[in-house]
Scaffold this motif. Structure first.
Motif, PDB file in Angstrom:
ATOM      1  N   VAL A   1       0.841  -1.205   0.000  1.00 27.58           N
ATOM      2  CA  VAL A   1       0.000   0.000   0.000  1.00 27.58           C
ATOM      3  C   VAL A   1       0.869   1.245   0.000  1.00 27.58           C
ATOM      4  O   VAL A   1       0.610   2.214  -0.728  1.00 27.58           O
ATOM      5  CB  VAL A   1      -0.956  -0.013   1.220  1.00 27.58           C
ATOM      6  CG1 VAL A   1      -1.749   1.285   1.304  1.00 27.58           C
ATOM      7  CG2 VAL A   1      -1.896  -1.199   1.156  1.00 27.58           C
ATOM      8  N   ASN A   2       1.925   1.212   0.794  1.00 23.98           N
ATOM      9  CA  ASN A   2       2.804   2.383   0.870  1.00 23.98           C
ATOM     10  C   ASN A   2       3.452   2.690  -0.471  1.00 23.98           C
ATOM     11  O   ASN A   2       3.668   3.843  -0.826  1.00 23.98           O
ATOM     12  CB  ASN A   2       3.878   2.172   1.938  1.00 23.98           C
ATOM     13  CG  ASN A   2       3.297   2.183   3.352  1.00 23.98           C
ATOM     14  OD1 ASN A   2       2.232   2.768   3.590  1.00 23.98           O
ATOM     15  ND2 ASN A   2       3.977   1.526   4.272  1.00 23.98           N
ATOM     16  N   ARG A   3       3.736   1.643  -1.240  1.00 21.66           N
ATOM     17  CA  ARG A   3       4.433   1.839  -2.527  1.00 21.66           C
ATOM     18  C   ARG A   3       3.481   2.130  -3.686  1.00 21.66           C
ATOM     19  O   ARG A   3       3.928   2.483  -4.770  1.00 21.66           O
ATOM     20  CB  ARG A   3       5.244   0.597  -2.874  1.00 21.66           C
ATOM     21  CG  ARG A   3       6.539   0.457  -2.105  1.00 21.66           C
ATOM     22  CD  ARG A   3       7.447  -0.632  -2.686  1.00 21.66           C
ATOM     23  NE  ARG A   3       6.925  -1.984  -2.426  1.00 21.66           N
ATOM     24  CZ  ARG A   3       6.439  -2.786  -3.364  1.00 21.66           C
ATOM     25  NH1 ARG A   3       6.376  -2.391  -4.622  1.00 21.66           N
ATOM     26  NH2 ARG A   3       6.005  -3.991  -3.064  1.00 21.66           N
ATOM     27  N   HIS A   4       2.210   1.948  -3.466  1.00 23.89           N
ATOM     28  CA  HIS A   4       1.245   2.124  -4.565  1.00 23.89           C
ATOM     29  C   HIS A   4       0.228   3.188  -4.192  1.00 23.89           C
ATOM     30  O   HIS A   4      -0.775   2.903  -3.538  1.00 23.89           O
ATOM     31  CB  HIS A   4       0.545   0.802  -4.883  1.00 23.89           C
ATOM     32  CG  HIS A   4       1.438  -0.235  -5.462  1.00 23.89           C
ATOM     33  ND1 HIS A   4       2.236  -1.040  -4.698  1.00 23.89           N
ATOM     34  CD2 HIS A   4       1.669  -0.580  -6.756  1.00 23.89           C
ATOM     35  CE1 HIS A   4       2.927  -1.852  -5.488  1.00 23.89           C
ATOM     36  NE2 HIS A   4       2.601  -1.591  -6.747  1.00 23.89           N
ATOM     37  N   PRO A   5       0.452   4.405  -4.614  1.00 24.74           N
ATOM     38  CA  PRO A   5      -0.445   5.496  -4.207  1.00 24.74           C
ATOM     39  C   PRO A   5      -1.863   5.366  -4.761  1.00 24.74           C
ATOM     40  O   PRO A   5      -2.755   6.098  -4.338  1.00 24.74           O
ATOM     41  CB  PRO A   5       0.239   6.755  -4.778  1.00 24.74           C
ATOM     42  CG  PRO A   5       1.262   6.279  -5.736  1.00 24.74           C
ATOM     43  CD  PRO A   5       1.597   4.882  -5.390  1.00 24.74           C
ATOM     44  N   ASN A   6      -2.099   4.442  -5.685  1.00 30.73           N
ATOM     45  CA  ASN A   6      -3.461   4.249  -6.187  1.00 30.73           C
ATOM     46  C   ASN A   6      -4.293   3.353  -5.271  1.00 30.73           C
ATOM     47  O   ASN A   6      -5.491   3.178  -5.505  1.00 30.73           O
ATOM     48  CB  ASN A   6      -3.435   3.644  -7.592  1.00 30.73           C
ATOM     49  CG  ASN A   6      -2.816   2.238  -7.601  1.00 30.73           C
ATOM     50  OD1 ASN A   6      -1.720   2.040  -7.082  1.00 30.73           O
ATOM     51  ND2 ASN A   6      -3.510   1.271  -8.174  1.00 30.73           N
ATOM     52  N   VAL A   7      -3.668   2.793  -4.261  1.00 30.21           N
ATOM     53  CA  VAL A   7      -4.354   1.819  -3.408  1.00 30.21           C
ATOM     54  C   VAL A   7      -4.706   2.448  -2.064  1.00 30.21           C
ATOM     55  O   VAL A   7      -3.882   3.104  -1.435  1.00 30.21           O
ATOM     56  CB  VAL A   7      -3.469   0.584  -3.163  1.00 30.21           C
ATOM     57  CG1 VAL A   7      -4.175  -0.398  -2.234  1.00 30.21           C
ATOM     58  CG2 VAL A   7      -3.119  -0.093  -4.478  1.00 30.21           C
ATOM     59  N   SER A   8      -5.930   2.271  -1.640  1.00 34.14           N
ATOM     60  CA  SER A   8      -6.351   2.648  -0.297  1.00 34.14           C
ATOM     61  C   SER A   8      -6.966   1.421   0.366  1.00 34.14           C
ATOM     62  O   SER A   8      -7.364   0.471  -0.318  1.00 34.14           O
ATOM     63  CB  SER A   8      -7.353   3.802  -0.333  1.00 34.14           C
ATOM     64  OG  SER A   8      -8.456   3.472  -1.153  1.00 34.14           O
TER      65      SER A   8
END
Lengths: 563, 409
Positions: free
Chosen positions: A294-301
């Motif tokens: 999640v931290n590495r993928h800003p599209n994911v919440s």
């Protein structure tokens, strides 16, 4: 009516406020710019002045994932009449009635308002049950609400995908479904898996083909995220991943998220999807890996789905999972219902025990995720009420996030092997007040596209929560001093003083080519019902909600704007 | 006449019955609506034609005087019961508001046997499904018990495969033909397989069949007739992948709770290797509708009692405890309550002459819109009125009554 709120310290991340003393002005329940005291307008005198100078003031809190309306709740209530006799086993948690993890509509609104929540959203509104969900939620007092329509398992969609429907057709179908159900967002539950279960499948992995329609969950995710992106629906696809609760599922969780191909995607109750299968008990935490992703993928919440020890009931459209869970039901009864070739409904009572290794580690995993996901704009505090536990446990959870000493105390109470298996002890982080305000107010409003909620700037609803500033920050959330909804006081020191109706929030995405003709034929022949019998018209929704409907625009928006 | 009309005559809520365009006749404004279903016709007659007989002149009713008399009567009730029958969502809400005002017990139009079945269902696990699922997927439909054709005459039409010439279910896992199985002491020419069986034999027959499914021995001795039933049932089901067991409360005989308990065990077991659902059909939509509203409003289902806190179920309440009834939506005297109780009725306007203490009530699907639940709880249907209200009489008598009793209490 003109109101003036004298605020001791405002935490409003969207407006960039972190504790400033400020006066807020509202006219007829909507916040307005503060009058210029040098001008004649600045000589305005308020009709009402509310002195909150000894308080910390925040916007009303927003719960983005809580089961508060729909036929599944009535099934659960009918199944468990004995819950009124149960006692709460959770310290520091507030229950309107002892042991009532499944309050009625009225008590739901009251309990949320007492906690300072002013908007809550039902994440699993089946298309065929949308009317009932809206009728039920209309009886929840005080709080605003809305529903996410469940898609991704309708045989109509799966069949059309098999037949090669293009992205445009799918987008139109998604838009039509959202409009016809009065939805705010789209949720997918175990994409393709619920329907696969109806054909005898016991599991459906991300890249596994549906036994009848040959479509994979990855393809469903890709199709729906593409559609929502194209339509400009504010909230990303809200995803209940497959393999819920299965040891080792962390990998399929990350593969599910990758199916969005960089488009926004929201993984819900991700705690239930962050398990490894290491160790002697073949159950371990992989919260660190999920959080790192999640931290590495800003599209994911993500929202958490935190487990709370005690009796509760699980309600889910994921009948593949619920069917297998039924053998562990506590007490031993349950309901699994297949619904209109669209979805399902599974109700399984459950008791989480701190002396049970698996339950205890689940509890720890939820907290690990909350503490390891760095960006408070992309992680949301939920218990997936009532699945993980009742929402009334939020103050207890917030306290653990803000107070490491208290967290360690609670950790020491659980199964010792779970303590050893968890990474929680090593986590130093303590949430700040600003981060709590982001996670529980600003971020939910932003990710749902609610422009008039979650902040206290001009144009916002005057939804304020005031907390006493003589309490430790970690404890104040259990006892709001007062709560205002659209300028009207509803809570006064734990006493409900007014019960206005809430508003329903929805979107109305544009349709390019209307799919009714094909849908009419399908509904009439396959389901034996007229399409028009299922559609909720805008006027009907207005009638159900007595005019309190807010329609939010669908347009490409920045999912995170820098304050 | 509206093409969006939905028939509330039974729990199926058929929306493919189009009222005729023929002009009304002297027999009544809705004589032109001739849905081809006995339940629809019975509903239509019950809400439009005054009793005791058509055509004879009826005395004028002073409704204001009636309202006062009904309120006076209700004021004498020390332990009132609100009896809900044929209620839509709005009427159920009003009934619950009235109950809160009077601290009354709420009871649905539900027999003691039906309540006993509820208790069984509450204590057991069960798989169920909706009509659309059955229609699209089931390759074995087993109609259990008797009276289903009378309770829901168009049941087969609603559950028929999409293409009548193609008996393969579109959504079925296997390419086998759909079969209708009748398990009871009735039969129909459209049944594929008929298995004669008395309702009193059903519990043992299902237990025996369950044992066969699990490969365990079934120790209690049963008559050979039971074994014969089980053999026929097993033959009828052996190649199917998707089962739907359809029943209604009154059709299961005097041992209905035991039948349901045993049937649900069979359905549960079938879901280990195949898919199976149990479908409970209600005779009218009012019961499931009112139960739904009570569920979300009160947190539990009737019979229940109100306290000031709104959420304290009184499961040990007995019908003998009440001393007066306010019957809402009834088309007759309240059932399942002690006889001789004083009753205030809220009935369709055409029936207001039938009772001494009766006031008019709006009828969804006739003169107002309304929401009702389908028997399989799939959805809340929005009923549209067949015709506009002919005169401004029916809209608010229940509201006014509630205000008067609230002021007096």
């Amino acid at each position: 009516m003109l109101q003036r709120f004298i605020c001791g310290g405002i935490y409003d991340p969207i407006q960039g406020r972190r504790g400033e003393s400020l006066d807020l002005w509202a006219r007829d329940g909507i916040l307005i710019p503060a009058p210029d005291t040098n001008s004649s307008a600045g000589q305005l005198s308020a009709d009402e002045t509310i002195d909150l100078s000894n308080c910390i003031v925040m916007p009303g809190a927003i719960d983005i994932h809580t089961h508060i309306g729909g036929g599944k709740l009535t099934i659960a209530r009918t199944l468990l009449p004995e819950r009124y006799a149960a006692r709460s086993s959770i310290p520091d948690a507030l229950f309107p009635l002892p042991g009532n993890y499944l309050p009625n509509a009225w008590d739901t609104g009251i309990a949320y308002a007492r906690l300072g929540y002013t908007a809550c959203f039902e994440p699993a509104m089946l298309f065929s049950g949308a009317r009932q969900a809206h009728l039920e939620m209309a009886e929840i007092p005080i709080i605003d609400h809305g529903g996410y329509v469940v898609m991704g398992n309708e045989e109509y969609l799966l069949r059309r995908m098999q037949e090669g429907a293009d992205a445009s057709e799918i987008a139109d179908y998604v838009a039509w479904t959202m409009n016809a159900s009065g939805a705010l967002a789209v949720k997918v539950v175990n994409p393709g898996g619920i329907d696969a279960f109806k054909f005898g499948a016991q599991r459906l992995d991300v890249d596994e083909s549906h036994p009848r329609f040959g479509v994979t969950p990855r393809q469903v995710i890709t199709a729906l995220t593409t559609a929502l992106d194209q339509l400009g629906v504010p909230h990303p696809l809200h995803v209940h991943c497959g393999n819920l609760g299965i040891p080792g599922n962390w990998d399929s969780t990350l593969r599910t998220a990758s199916a969005a191909d960089g488009r926004p995607i929201h993984l819900t109750h991700v705690q239930f999807h962050s398990y490894g299968n290491e160790g002697p008990r073949k159950f371990s935490t992989q919260a660190a890996k999920v959080a790192e992703f999640v931290n590495r993928h800003p599209n994911v919440s993500v929202d958490i789905g935190q487990v709370i020890f005690g009796q509760t009931v699980t309600v889910s459209a994921d009948i593949m999972h619920q069917s297998s869970s039924r053998k562990r039901a506590q007490p031993k009864k349950w309901v699994c219902s297949a619904i209109e070739c669209q979805s399902g409904c599974g109700v399984v009572p459950f008791r989480y025990r701190d002396t049970n290794f698996v339950h205890a580690l689940q509890w720890a995993i939820g907290l690990e995720l909350l503490l390891l996901v760095e960006d408070p704009w992309r992680v949301f505090l939920t218990t997936d009420h009532p699945n993980g536990g009742p929402f009334t446990a939020y103050p207890y959870l917030i306290r653990m996030l803000m107070d490491r000493t208290y967290r360690e105390e609670q950790l020491r109470r659980i199964h010792p092997d779970a303590i050893a298996s968890s990474n929680l002890r090593g986590i130093q982080r303590e949430y700040t007040l600003d981060e709590i305000a982001i996670m529980t107010r600003a971020a939910p409003a932003r990710i749902l596209g609610l422009r008039d909620l979650g902040h206290l700037g001009p144009g916002a609803a005057a939804d304020l929560v005031a907390y006493r500033n003589d309490l430790a920050p970690s404890r104040m959330f259990a006892e709001p001093h007062c709560v205002y909804r659209r300028g009207r006081q509803v809570v006064d020191r734990d006493r409900i003083v007014a019960t206005p109706s809430g508003h329903v929030h929805r979107v109305n995405p544009a349709i390019t080519s209307h799919p009714e003709k094909r849908l009419e034929s399908y509904f009439a022949s396959e389901l034996g019902i007229r399409l028009s019998s299922t559609v909720i018209s805008p006027q009907e929704l207005l009638d159900i909600k007595q005019g309190h409907v807010v329609t939010h625009p669908c347009e490409a928006i920045q999912r995170r704007e820098q304050p | 006449m509206t093409p969006d009309w939905i028939c509330p005559g039974c729990g199926l809520l058929c929306d493919d019955i189009t009222p005729s365009d023929a002009p009304p006749t002297d027999a009544g404004p809705l004589d032109a609506a001739t849905p081809a279903c006995p339940r629809a016709i019975a509903w239509r007659d019950s809400v439009t034609f005054p009793q005791p007989s058509r055509g004879s002149p009826l005395p004028a009713i002073d409704l204001e005087a009636r309202l006062r008399a009904c309120a006076d009567l209700a004021a004498t009730f020390r332990a009132p019961c609100i009896w809900l029958a044929d209620c839509d969502v709005a009427t159920t809400r009003k009934g619950l508001d009235l109950a809160a005002t009077l601290h009354a017990t709420v009871m649905l139009d539900q027999s003691p046997e039906s309540i006993a079945i509820d208790r069984i269902v509450q204590r057991a696990g069960h798989f169920t499904g909706t009509f659309g699922e059955v229609r699209s997927r089931a390759d074995r439909l087993i109609l259990v018990g008797q009276g289903l054709d009378a309770v829901a005459p168009r049941l087969r039409t609603r559950l028929q495969p999409p293409n009548e010439s193609d008996s393969q279910c579109v959504s079925s896992a296997t390419a086998i033909a759909r079969r209708w199985v009748r398990l009871g002491d009735e039969s129909s020419s459209t049944d594929s397989i008929s298995i004669p069986c008395s309702a009193t034999d059903l519990p043992e027959a299902f237990d025996r069949y369950h044992a066969r499914l699990t490969g365990t021995r079934f120790h209690p001795r049963v008559p050979d007739s039971i074994d014969l039933i089980v053999d026929q049932l097993a033959n009828a089901c052996h190649d199917a992948r998707s089962f739907a067991w359809v029943w209604h409360d009154a059709g299961l005989g005097p041992r209905a709770p035991e039948v349901v308990r045993s049937l649900l065990r069979v359905v549960d077991q079938q879901n280990d290797r195949t898919r199976a659902v149990s479908i409970r059909v209600f005779a009218r939509p009012g019961l499931s509708t009112a139960a739904q509203v009570c569920g979300w409003r009160c947190g539990f289902n009737p019979p229940l009692a109100y306290t000031d806190q709104r959420a304290r179920p009184l499961e040990r309440w007995r019908v003998d405890d009440c001393d007066g009834v306010i019957a809402i939506g009834s088309l007759g005297s309240p059932r399942y309550l002690p006889t001789g109780l004083p009753v205030v009725h809220f009935v369709p306007a055409a029936q207001a002459h039938s009772f001494e203490n009766a006031l008019p009530l709006e009828v969804p699907a006739l003169d107002v819109a309304g929401y009702v639940q389908r028997s399989d709880q799939a959805m809340m249907h929005r009923l549209v009125p067949l015709q506009p209200i002919q005169e401004p009489i029916v809209s608010n008598w229940l509201d006014r009554f509630t205000r008067i009793v609230a002021a007096r209490s």
